[in-house]
Scaffold this motif. Sequence first.
Motif, PDB file in Angstrom:
ATOM      1  N   ALA A 104       0.828  -1.210   0.000  1.00 21.73           N
ATOM      2  CA  ALA A 104       0.000   0.000   0.000  1.00 21.73           C
ATOM      3  C   ALA A 104       0.861   1.258   0.000  1.00 21.73           C
ATOM      4  O   ALA A 104       0.573   2.215  -0.735  1.00 21.73           O
ATOM      5  CB  ALA A 104      -0.926   0.001   1.221  1.00 21.73           C
ATOM      6  N   VAL A 105       1.931   1.283   0.787  1.00 21.05           N
ATOM      7  CA  VAL A 105       2.808   2.468   0.830  1.00 21.05           C
ATOM      8  C   VAL A 105       3.532   2.635  -0.498  1.00 21.05           C
ATOM      9  O   VAL A 105       3.662   3.769  -1.007  1.00 21.05           O
ATOM     10  CB  VAL A 105       3.802   2.352   2.007  1.00 21.05           C
ATOM     11  CG1 VAL A 105       4.910   3.382   1.905  1.00 21.05           C
ATOM     12  CG2 VAL A 105       3.067   2.492   3.319  1.00 21.05           C
ATOM     13  N   TRP A 108       1.069   3.946  -3.013  1.00 21.90           N
ATOM     14  CA  TRP A 108       0.783   5.353  -2.695  1.00 21.90           C
ATOM     15  C   TRP A 108       1.930   6.236  -3.155  1.00 21.90           C
ATOM     16  O   TRP A 108       1.702   7.310  -3.734  1.00 21.90           O
ATOM     17  CB  TRP A 108       0.559   5.493  -1.195  1.00 21.90           C
ATOM     18  CG  TRP A 108       0.433   6.917  -0.739  1.00 21.90           C
ATOM     19  CD1 TRP A 108      -0.656   7.704  -0.826  1.00 21.90           C
ATOM     20  CD2 TRP A 108       1.458   7.680  -0.121  1.00 21.90           C
ATOM     21  NE1 TRP A 108      -0.388   8.941  -0.310  1.00 21.90           N
ATOM     22  CE2 TRP A 108       0.907   8.949   0.153  1.00 21.90           C
ATOM     23  CE3 TRP A 108       2.777   7.435   0.243  1.00 21.90           C
ATOM     24  CZ2 TRP A 108       1.644   9.962   0.748  1.00 21.90           C
ATOM     25  CZ3 TRP A 108       3.501   8.427   0.855  1.00 21.90           C
ATOM     26  CH2 TRP A 108       2.936   9.684   1.086  1.00 21.90           C
ATOM     27  N   GLN A 111       1.994   6.569  -7.040  1.00 27.46           N
ATOM     28  CA  GLN A 111       0.887   7.265  -7.674  1.00 27.46           C
ATOM     29  C   GLN A 111       0.935   8.773  -7.425  1.00 27.46           C
ATOM     30  O   GLN A 111       0.071   9.488  -7.856  1.00 27.46           O
ATOM     31  CB  GLN A 111      -0.445   6.654  -7.225  1.00 27.46           C
ATOM     32  CG  GLN A 111      -0.786   6.900  -5.797  1.00 27.46           C
ATOM     33  CD  GLN A 111      -1.888   7.929  -5.632  1.00 27.46           C
ATOM     34  OE1 GLN A 111      -2.665   8.156  -6.545  1.00 27.46           O
ATOM     35  NE2 GLN A 111      -1.952   8.550  -4.486  1.00 27.46           N
ATOM     36  N   GLY A 113       1.704  10.301  -4.193  1.00 26.52           N
ATOM     37  CA  GLY A 113       1.575  10.715  -2.811  1.00 26.52           C
ATOM     38  C   GLY A 113       0.293  11.443  -2.515  1.00 26.52           C
ATOM     39  O   GLY A 113       0.195  12.140  -1.526  1.00 26.52           O
ATOM     40  N   GLY A 114      -0.659  11.294  -3.329  1.00 22.81           N
ATOM     41  CA  GLY A 114      -1.822  11.847  -3.237  1.00 22.81           C
ATOM     42  C   GLY A 114      -2.897  12.499  -2.814  1.00 22.81           C
ATOM     43  O   GLY A 114      -3.634  13.101  -2.448  1.00 22.81           O
TER      44      GLY A 114
END
Length: 114
Positions: A104-105, A108, A111, A113-114
Amino acid sequence: MKATPTPAVPPAEQPLNAPWWLAPALFTVAAALGGAWGYRSCPIVQGSAWPALPYVVPLALVAASWQPSAHRDTRIRGLVLGGVGAWLALVYAHLATFVLCTVAVVLWAFQGGG
């Protein structure tokens, strides 16, 4: 020349063999309790039940330790398989949580750091 047969040892004087089933029984109990404790003490328990499917692998390792053997090498192999299976059952849920959080990190981070 005929060889003289050795007299049979009475059953009362024969050395007692250690019960071969004791270690696999302990590994089975340890794997079941370790798996239950590891799964219940992990945040993955709130999710769906499919992450519990890989518990088949540690239980298969413990089941392989139940094969009775007459040779020392196969006894040691059974002890190692049972120990590894019990250890995997204990740490699997925490390892799966770590891997899922790491994925998941990383997703994230890639993508944006959203």
